[in-house]
Design a protein around this motif. Structure first.
Motif, PDB file in Angstrom:
ATOM      1  N   PRO A 176       0.804  -1.310   0.122  1.00 59.72           N
ATOM      2  CA  PRO A 176       0.074  -0.084   0.006  1.00 59.72           C
ATOM      3  C   PRO A 176       0.869   1.228  -0.066  1.00 59.72           C
ATOM      4  CG  PRO A 176      -0.968  -1.672   1.776  1.00 59.72           C
ATOM      5  CD  PRO A 176       0.288  -1.999   1.171  1.00 59.72           C
ATOM      6  N   ARG A 177       2.047   1.108   0.688  1.00 61.24           N
ATOM      7  CA  ARG A 177       2.969   2.374   0.784  1.00 61.24           C
ATOM      8  C   ARG A 177       3.356   2.592  -0.591  1.00 61.24           C
ATOM      9  NH1 ARG A 177       4.499   5.222   4.760  1.00 61.24           N
ATOM     10  NH2 ARG A 177       6.413   5.929   3.965  1.00 61.24           N
ATOM     11  N   LEU A 178       3.458   1.762  -1.486  1.00 60.49           N
ATOM     12  CA  LEU A 178       4.018   1.778  -2.862  1.00 60.49           C
ATOM     13  C   LEU A 178       2.764   2.203  -3.891  1.00 60.49           C
ATOM     14  CD1 LEU A 178       6.414  -1.063  -2.888  1.00 60.49           C
ATOM     15  CD2 LEU A 178       6.961   1.203  -2.357  1.00 60.49           C
ATOM     16  N   GLY A 179       1.463   2.165  -3.491  1.00 61.54           N
ATOM     17  CA  GLY A 179       0.378   2.405  -4.169  1.00 61.54           C
ATOM     18  C   GLY A 179      -0.151   1.252  -5.024  1.00 61.54           C
ATOM     19  N   TRP A 180       0.179   0.064  -4.417  1.00 56.68           N
ATOM     20  CA  TRP A 180      -0.123  -1.357  -5.219  1.00 56.68           C
ATOM     21  C   TRP A 180       0.352  -1.357  -6.695  1.00 56.68           C
ATOM     22  CZ3 TRP A 180      -4.089   0.682  -1.456  1.00 56.68           C
ATOM     23  CH2 TRP A 180      -4.147  -0.127  -0.388  1.00 56.68           C
ATOM     24  N   ARG A 265      -1.238  15.451   4.932  1.00 61.14           N
ATOM     25  CA  ARG A 265      -0.309  14.910   4.326  1.00 61.14           C
ATOM     26  C   ARG A 265      -0.392  14.127   3.097  1.00 61.14           C
ATOM     27  NH1 ARG A 265       2.834  14.008   8.934  1.00 61.14           N
ATOM     28  NH2 ARG A 265       2.519  15.876  10.457  1.00 61.14           N
ATOM     29  N   ASP A 266       0.637  13.653   2.233  1.00 61.03           N
ATOM     30  CA  ASP A 266       0.363  12.794   1.101  1.00 61.03           C
ATOM     31  C   ASP A 266      -0.138  11.352   1.471  1.00 61.03           C
ATOM     32  OD1 ASP A 266       0.787  11.268  -1.028  1.00 61.03           O
ATOM     33  OD2 ASP A 266       2.981  11.740  -1.281  1.00 61.03           O
ATOM     34  N   PRO A 267      -1.307  11.125   0.797  1.00 59.25           N
ATOM     35  CA  PRO A 267      -1.842   9.953   1.384  1.00 59.25           C
ATOM     36  C   PRO A 267      -0.892   8.770   1.056  1.00 59.25           C
ATOM     37  CG  PRO A 267      -3.122  10.685  -0.539  1.00 59.25           C
ATOM     38  CD  PRO A 267      -1.981  11.817   0.170  1.00 59.25           C
ATOM     39  N   ALA A 268      -0.378   8.663  -0.156  1.00 61.67           N
ATOM     40  CA  ALA A 268       0.255   7.555  -0.463  1.00 61.67           C
ATOM     41  C   ALA A 268       1.490   7.289   0.636  1.00 61.67           C
ATOM     42  CB  ALA A 268       1.087   7.680  -1.671  1.00 61.67           C
ATOM     43  N   ARG A 269       2.211   8.334   1.155  1.00 63.25           N
ATOM     44  CA  ARG A 269       3.324   8.056   2.262  1.00 63.25           C
ATOM     45  C   ARG A 269       2.675   7.971   3.503  1.00 63.25           C
ATOM     46  NH1 ARG A 269       8.441   9.253   0.231  1.00 63.25           N
ATOM     47  NH2 ARG A 269       8.607   9.991  -1.936  1.00 63.25           N
ATOM     48  N   PHE A 270       1.660   8.823   4.065  1.00 60.57           N
ATOM     49  CA  PHE A 270       1.361   9.036   5.317  1.00 60.57           C
ATOM     50  C   PHE A 270       0.184   8.113   5.772  1.00 60.57           C
ATOM     51  CE2 PHE A 270      -0.985  11.055   8.785  1.00 60.57           C
ATOM     52  CZ  PHE A 270       0.065  11.087   9.876  1.00 60.57           C
ATOM     53  N   GLY A 271      -0.595   7.838   4.670  1.00 58.15           N
ATOM     54  CA  GLY A 271      -2.090   7.113   5.005  1.00 58.15           C
ATOM     55  C   GLY A 271      -1.872   5.694   5.462  1.00 58.15           C
ATOM     56  N   THR A 272      -0.874   5.018   5.558  1.00 57.36           N
ATOM     57  CA  THR A 272      -0.593   3.791   6.194  1.00 57.36           C
ATOM     58  C   THR A 272      -0.069   3.898   7.565  1.00 57.36           C
ATOM     59  OG1 THR A 272       1.467   3.434   4.929  1.00 57.36           O
ATOM     60  CG2 THR A 272      -0.446   2.471   3.960  1.00 57.36           C
ATOM     61  N   VAL A 273       0.775   5.199   7.697  1.00 60.34           N
ATOM     62  CA  VAL A 273       1.602   4.959   9.079  1.00 60.34           C
ATOM     63  C   VAL A 273       0.682   5.083  10.111  1.00 60.34           C
ATOM     64  CG1 VAL A 273       2.927   6.621  10.217  1.00 60.34           C
ATOM     65  CG2 VAL A 273       3.319   6.487   7.892  1.00 60.34           C
ATOM     66  N   PRO A 274      -0.344   5.713  10.387  1.00 60.52           N
ATOM     67  CA  PRO A 274      -1.298   5.682  11.518  1.00 60.52           C
ATOM     68  C   PRO A 274      -1.725   4.034  11.519  1.00 60.52           C
ATOM     69  CG  PRO A 274      -1.964   7.537  10.356  1.00 60.52           C
ATOM     70  CD  PRO A 274      -1.232   6.770   9.569  1.00 60.52           C
ATOM     71  N   SER A 275      -1.922   3.247  10.630  1.00 58.60           N
ATOM     72  CA  SER A 275      -2.214   1.901  10.830  1.00 58.60           C
ATOM     73  C   SER A 275      -1.064   1.055  11.344  1.00 58.60           C
ATOM     74  CB  SER A 275      -2.725   1.305   9.352  1.00 58.60           C
ATOM     75  OG  SER A 275      -3.678   1.741   9.105  1.00 58.60           O
ATOM     76  N   TYR A 276      -0.036   1.266  10.852  1.00 55.36           N
ATOM     77  CA  TYR A 276       1.194   0.474  11.426  1.00 55.36           C
ATOM     78  C   TYR A 276       1.390   1.049  12.990  1.00 55.36           C
ATOM     79  CZ  TYR A 276       2.434   0.182   6.288  1.00 55.36           C
ATOM     80  OH  TYR A 276       2.544  -0.063   5.236  1.00 55.36           O
ATOM     81  N   LEU A 277       1.266   2.029  13.552  1.00 50.89           N
ATOM     82  CA  LEU A 277       1.499   2.446  14.666  1.00 50.89           C
ATOM     83  C   LEU A 277       0.379   2.019  15.911  1.00 50.89           C
ATOM     84  CD1 LEU A 277       3.186   6.098  14.227  1.00 50.89           C
ATOM     85  CD2 LEU A 277       4.225   3.754  14.594  1.00 50.89           C
ATOM     86  N   VAL A 328       5.208  11.396  14.314  1.00 55.70           N
ATOM     87  CA  VAL A 328       4.829  11.674  13.022  1.00 55.70           C
ATOM     88  C   VAL A 328       3.990  12.739  12.593  1.00 55.70           C
ATOM     89  CG1 VAL A 328       5.422   9.442  12.542  1.00 55.70           C
ATOM     90  CG2 VAL A 328       3.288   9.794  13.032  1.00 55.70           C
ATOM     91  N   ILE A 329       3.056  13.076  13.887  1.00 49.89           N
ATOM     92  CA  ILE A 329       2.122  14.105  13.797  1.00 49.89           C
ATOM     93  C   ILE A 329       2.804  15.494  13.962  1.00 49.89           C
ATOM     94  CG2 ILE A 329       0.023  15.429  14.587  1.00 49.89           C
ATOM     95  CD1 ILE A 329      -1.020  12.335  15.069  1.00 49.89           C
ATOM     96  N   ASP A 330       3.408  15.580  15.192  1.00 49.86           N
ATOM     97  CA  ASP A 330       4.049  16.846  15.611  1.00 49.86           C
ATOM     98  C   ASP A 330       5.407  17.101  15.024  1.00 49.86           C
ATOM     99  OD1 ASP A 330       1.731  16.978  17.380  1.00 49.86           O
ATOM    100  OD2 ASP A 330       3.040  16.353  19.118  1.00 49.86           O
TER     101      ASP A 330
END
Length: 388
Positions: A176-180, A265-277, A328-330
């Motif tokens: 997903p971070r690579l845009g599938w 933020r750029d959804p391709a880069r940041f969109g998955t980060v909250p899920s991982y954390l 990552v937010i602040d």
């Protein structure tokens, strides 16, 4: 482009609040977390922790992708509703398989996981034929079909089960971070991956509350099975205090700007980060749930290395995930939370000399200091524009 097909997609004026079926789906995920805590308790070792993690990863990925799905599509559409119900059933089947998912119930666990992702993608790809956003669904379908083969190969051949599943879950999390990306179809563009921050923020908060609810249920069931002696009662109160403090640390300092960060933020880069954390924080709650049963049932016993590590690992994983989320937010570190990690490490090192009740009391003390110092710092220092 057919307007009938376009109605499957999210409407601009659709409410940001979670739908009934999204909350219903969360309840099934809560059952999965309870099953995972049983697996963790059954084998207090690094191997047991690794096995629990291997099962948590696909379960959490079903939740995360479903959260994105319900943000991309119209939750009032009958097909979307039917898919949410189907995903809920799939998670329940995976949860039933969890205790023996790497053994005799591997087919049920892996089959339900593959059916959820591939089935949902097939339905939406058919429904969106002729629509430009169908390409996004086709990319997702192609990747889940590819990793699905690994899941099913692992279910069929026990000798390669663990490496096949590790490879599959690594790909599921990475692409997903690579845009599938798919040859000739390219990769999804930022506009295709755009998510509504306020909706996602609410969904993360809700699933975290579900996880804390599972922890409370575990503590209550364990306490009810004891003689309600002073030591058992003290242990129960400490677990309750830890649950409250973790809840407060999750939502404060106030800010609440995760939604704004997702929007900006750029959804391709940041969109998955909250899920991982959030995965790390949820893992912490699962560990704490297992530890709660040990501490309440055997408060005066000196724990084995596994019991000590489990009691400290829950708060440790939560704080690690929460520190990273603030960072990552602040774009800066939350020092009170960060300093709580070495304090917990010291407790783990000295834990062999303490009863489980003492270890629990020490971890609660660390959480309390972190919470109080964090509140004080938030009042003393103005919050950045994006909050925390």
């Amino acid at each position: 482009m057919s307007s009938r097909r376009a109605t499957l997609l999210r409407r601009q004026n659709e409410p940001l609040q979670a739908s009934f079926l999204e909350l219903f789906f969360d309840l099934a995920f809560g059952f999965a977390l309870r099953q995972l805590s049983f697996v963790l308790l059954a084998e207090l070792s690094l191997a047991g922790a690794a096995r629990t993690a291997l099962l948590l990863l696909p379960l959490w990925w079903v939740w995360a992708v479903t959260a994105w799905f319900s943000d991309w599509f119209d939750r009032t559409n009958r097909w979307v509703r039917a898919l949410l119900v189907g995903v809920t059933l799939g998670v329940l089947l995976m949860s039933v398989a969890v205790p023996d998912a790497t053994g005799g119930r591997a087919w049920l666990f892996a089959g339900a996981y593959v059916a959820i992702h591939v089935g949902r993608s097939v339905v939406t790809a058919v429904a969106l034929r002729g629509h430009p956003l169908r390409l996004r669904t086709l990319r997702i379908l192609a990747w889940f079909a590819a990793t699905g083969l690994l899941w099913l190969v692992g279910a069929a051949w026990p000798a390669v089960r663990v490496p096949a599943w590790v490879a599959a879950v690594a790909l599921d999390y990475a692409v997903p971070r690579l845009g599938w990306p798919i040859p000739r179809l390219g990769r999804a563009q930022p506009g295709e991956l755009r998510l509504r921050g306020e909706h996602l923020k609410e969904r993360y908060q809700q699933v975290f509350i579900i996880a804390l609810g599972e922890l409370i249920v575990t503590a209550g069931v364990a306490y009810a099975a004891t003689g309600l002696a002073v030591a058992h009662s003290t242990a129960f109160l400490l677990v309750f205090a830890a649950t409250v403090l973790i809840g407060l640390l999750y939502v404060t300092p106030a800010g609440g700007q995760l939604g704004a960060a997702i929007d900006e933020r750029d959804p391709a880069r940041f969109g998955t980060v909250p899920s991982y954390l959030h995965l790390v924080m949820i893992a912490g709650v699962v560990a704490l749930s297992g530890a709660a049963e040990l501490v309440i049932t055997h408060p005066a016993e000196r724990g084995s290395g596994g019991a000590v590590l489990l009691t400290v690992a829950g708060p440790g994983l939560f704080l690690a995930g929460r520190v990273a989320l603030s960072a990552v937010i602040d774009r800066r570190l939350s020092w009170p939370r960060l300093l709580g990690l070495p304090a917990l490490l010291l407790i783990a090192l000295a834990g062999h000399a303490l009863p489980l009740l003492g270890i629990a009391a020490a971890t609660v003390a660390v959480l309390l200091v972190v919470a109080v110092s964090g509140r004080w710092l938030a009042r003393a220092v103005p919050e950045p524009r994006t909050g925390r």
